[in-house]
Write a protein that holds these residues in place. Structure first.
Motif, mmCIF file in Angstrom:
data_model
loop_
_atom_site.group_PDB
_atom_site.id
_atom_site.type_symbol
_atom_site.label_atom_id
_atom_site.label_comp_id
_atom_site.label_asym_id
_atom_site.label_seq_id
_atom_site.Cartn_x
_atom_site.Cartn_y
_atom_site.Cartn_z
ATOM 1 N N PRO A 2 2.469 0.352 2.062
ATOM 2 C CA PRO A 2 3.255 -0.863 1.753
ATOM 3 C C PRO A 2 2.427 -2.152 1.796
ATOM 4 O O PRO A 2 2.563 -3.004 0.917
ATOM 5 C CB PRO A 2 4.328 -0.870 2.852
ATOM 6 N N ALA A 3 1.561 -2.291 2.816
ATOM 7 C CA ALA A 3 0.726 -3.498 2.885
ATOM 8 C C ALA A 3 -0.247 -3.536 1.702
ATOM 9 O O ALA A 3 -0.542 -4.599 1.154
ATOM 10 C CB ALA A 3 -0.043 -3.544 4.200
ATOM 11 N N GLY A 4 -0.709 -2.361 1.302
ATOM 12 C CA GLY A 4 -1.618 -2.264 0.153
ATOM 13 C C GLY A 4 -0.946 -2.708 -1.134
ATOM 14 O O GLY A 4 -1.583 -3.317 -2.005
ATOM 15 N N GLN A 60 -7.556 6.659 2.447
ATOM 16 C CA GLN A 60 -8.007 5.481 1.691
ATOM 17 C C GLN A 60 -7.385 4.219 2.278
ATOM 18 O O GLN A 60 -6.212 4.253 2.700
ATOM 19 C CB GLN A 60 -7.547 5.579 0.225
ATOM 20 N N PRO A 61 -8.124 3.101 2.304
ATOM 21 C CA PRO A 61 -7.563 1.874 2.872
ATOM 22 C C PRO A 61 -6.547 1.210 1.937
ATOM 23 O O PRO A 61 -6.669 1.292 0.712
ATOM 24 C CB PRO A 61 -8.800 0.963 3.046
ATOM 25 N N PHE A 62 -5.564 0.586 2.524
ATOM 26 C CA PHE A 62 -4.578 -0.229 1.798
ATOM 27 C C PHE A 62 -3.942 0.486 0.595
ATOM 28 O O PHE A 62 -4.001 -0.001 -0.527
ATOM 29 C CB PHE A 62 -5.206 -1.570 1.377
ATOM 30 N N VAL A 63 -3.363 1.648 0.868
ATOM 31 C CA VAL A 63 -2.632 2.362 -0.186
ATOM 32 C C VAL A 63 -1.141 2.482 0.148
ATOM 33 O O VAL A 63 -0.379 3.059 -0.606
ATOM 34 C CB VAL A 63 -3.224 3.779 -0.446
ATOM 35 N N LEU A 68 -11.371 -7.392 4.564
ATOM 36 C CA LEU A 68 -11.364 -6.702 5.851
ATOM 37 C C LEU A 68 -9.977 -6.734 6.486
ATOM 38 O O LEU A 68 -9.469 -7.799 6.842
ATOM 39 C CB LEU A 68 -12.378 -7.392 6.780
ATOM 40 N N GLY A 69 -9.365 -5.553 6.626
ATOM 41 C CA GLY A 69 -8.068 -5.436 7.294
ATOM 42 C C GLY A 69 -8.231 -5.012 8.742
ATOM 43 O O GLY A 69 -9.346 -5.009 9.282
ATOM 44 N N GLU A 70 -7.119 -4.639 9.365
ATOM 45 C CA GLU A 70 -7.157 -4.288 10.787
ATOM 46 C C GLU A 70 -7.496 -2.803 11.004
ATOM 47 O O GLU A 70 -8.508 -2.456 11.591
ATOM 48 C CB GLU A 70 -5.798 -4.589 11.419
ATOM 49 N N GLN A 71 -6.628 -1.937 10.534
ATOM 50 C CA GLN A 71 -6.794 -0.486 10.712
ATOM 51 C C GLN A 71 -5.891 0.187 9.700
ATOM 52 O O GLN A 71 -4.927 -0.410 9.213
ATOM 53 C CB GLN A 71 -6.384 -0.069 12.119
ATOM 54 N N PRO A 72 -6.188 1.459 9.355
ATOM 55 C CA PRO A 72 -5.312 2.161 8.422
ATOM 56 C C PRO A 72 -3.905 2.302 8.996
ATOM 57 O O PRO A 72 -3.730 2.375 10.209
ATOM 58 C CB PRO A 72 -5.976 3.532 8.274
ATOM 59 N N GLY A 73 -2.922 2.343 8.108
ATOM 60 C CA GLY A 73 -1.546 2.597 8.510
ATOM 61 C C GLY A 73 -1.210 4.063 8.273
ATOM 62 O O GLY A 73 -2.104 4.891 8.027
ATOM 63 N N ASN A 74 0.063 4.387 8.353
ATOM 64 C CA ASN A 74 0.520 5.769 8.229
ATOM 65 C C ASN A 74 0.052 6.428 6.925
ATOM 66 O O ASN A 74 -0.519 7.514 6.922
ATOM 67 C CB ASN A 74 2.043 5.773 8.323
HETATM 68 N N1 URA Z 1 -3.174 -2.385 7.185
HETATM 69 C C1 URA Z 1 -4.503 -2.585 7.311
HETATM 70 O O1 URA Z 1 -4.954 -3.491 8.012
HETATM 71 N N2 URA Z 1 -5.316 -1.769 6.645
HETATM 72 C C2 URA Z 1 -4.895 -0.785 5.868
HETATM 73 O O2 URA Z 1 -5.725 -0.089 5.310
HETATM 74 C C3 URA Z 1 -3.505 -0.608 5.751
HETATM 75 C C4 URA Z 1 -2.668 -1.417 6.412
#
Ligand code: URA
Length: 195
Positions: free
Chosen positions: A58-60, A53-56, A40-46
């Motif tokens: 730099p953090a992904g 799609q989630p975490f695709v 579980l992450g926070e929110q999608p990034g740019n």
């Molecule tokens: N950071 C998040 O928490 N979630 C993402 O999907 C991408 C970056």
């Protein structure tokens, strides 16, 4: 029980808070319905906002590396975020991440609740403070409890740092140590998931 596909369809039209107005699309969770581990992450990034799609981004990429090092196959994990729309501020051409407010988190929680019901994971690993606090309450201190197995309504939960925290560290040695910490927490979560 509502299926993930049904939830995804419903969430695509979500107007529970104002974040849908500026975001490109809802970024719902991804992964197999029977996953034993839910990240579980926070929110999608740019990039997530653009790709859906989630975490695709730099953090992904940091997360991918950490999962490989932890011996976890990303394809077997369900990955989602507390907030399903990208919250940002425009600075010239760039869109800069903004932390969601408590009310935006609250407005989005029914989707996560549906995902937890549909996936029924053996363990949840929260990435960063926003995700941990969304489930454990605002008084939860990541610095004090990261890497522990915590009870969340009868479900084991491991709270760890957000992969983007690794990205922000300039010092090489410190960055390597932070990554190693993330890897070891994910390894713990995977061990709990394996039963
Ligand atoms: N950071 C998040 O928490 N979630 C993402 O999907 C991408 C970056």
């Amino acid at each position: 029980m509502v299926t993930l596909d049904e939830l995804r369809t419903r969430a695509s039209g979500c107007t529970n808070c104002d974040l849908y107005r500026d975001a490109t699309q809802t970024v719902f969770g991804a992964g197999p319905p029977g996953a034993r581990l839910l990240l579980l992450g926070e929110q999608p990034g740019n990039e997530e906002d653009l790709e859906g799609q989630p975490f695709v981004g730099p953090a992904g990429r940091i997360l991918d590396r950490a999962l490989v090092d932890a011996g976890v196959d990303r394809a077997e994990v369900y990955i989602t975020n507390v907030v399903k729309h990208f919250k940002f501020k425009r600075m010239g051409k760039r869109r800069i991440h903004q932390t969601p407010t408590t009310s935006e988190v609250k407005a989005c929680l029914p989707w996560l609740s549906g995902e937890l019901d549909a996936v029924q994971p053996e363990v949840v690993a929260t990435l960063g403070a926003t995700a941990a606090k969304a489930l454990l309450g605002s008084s939860f201190r990541l610095t004090q409890h990261r890497g522990e197995v915590i009870d969340y309504e009868g479900l084991p939960l491991v709270a760890t740092i957000h992969p983007s925290a690794v990205l922000r560290i300039r010092d090489r040695q410190e960055r390597a140590e932070a990554l190693e910490g993330l890897v070891s927490d994910l390894r713990l979560a995977a061990k709990v998931a394996a039963g």
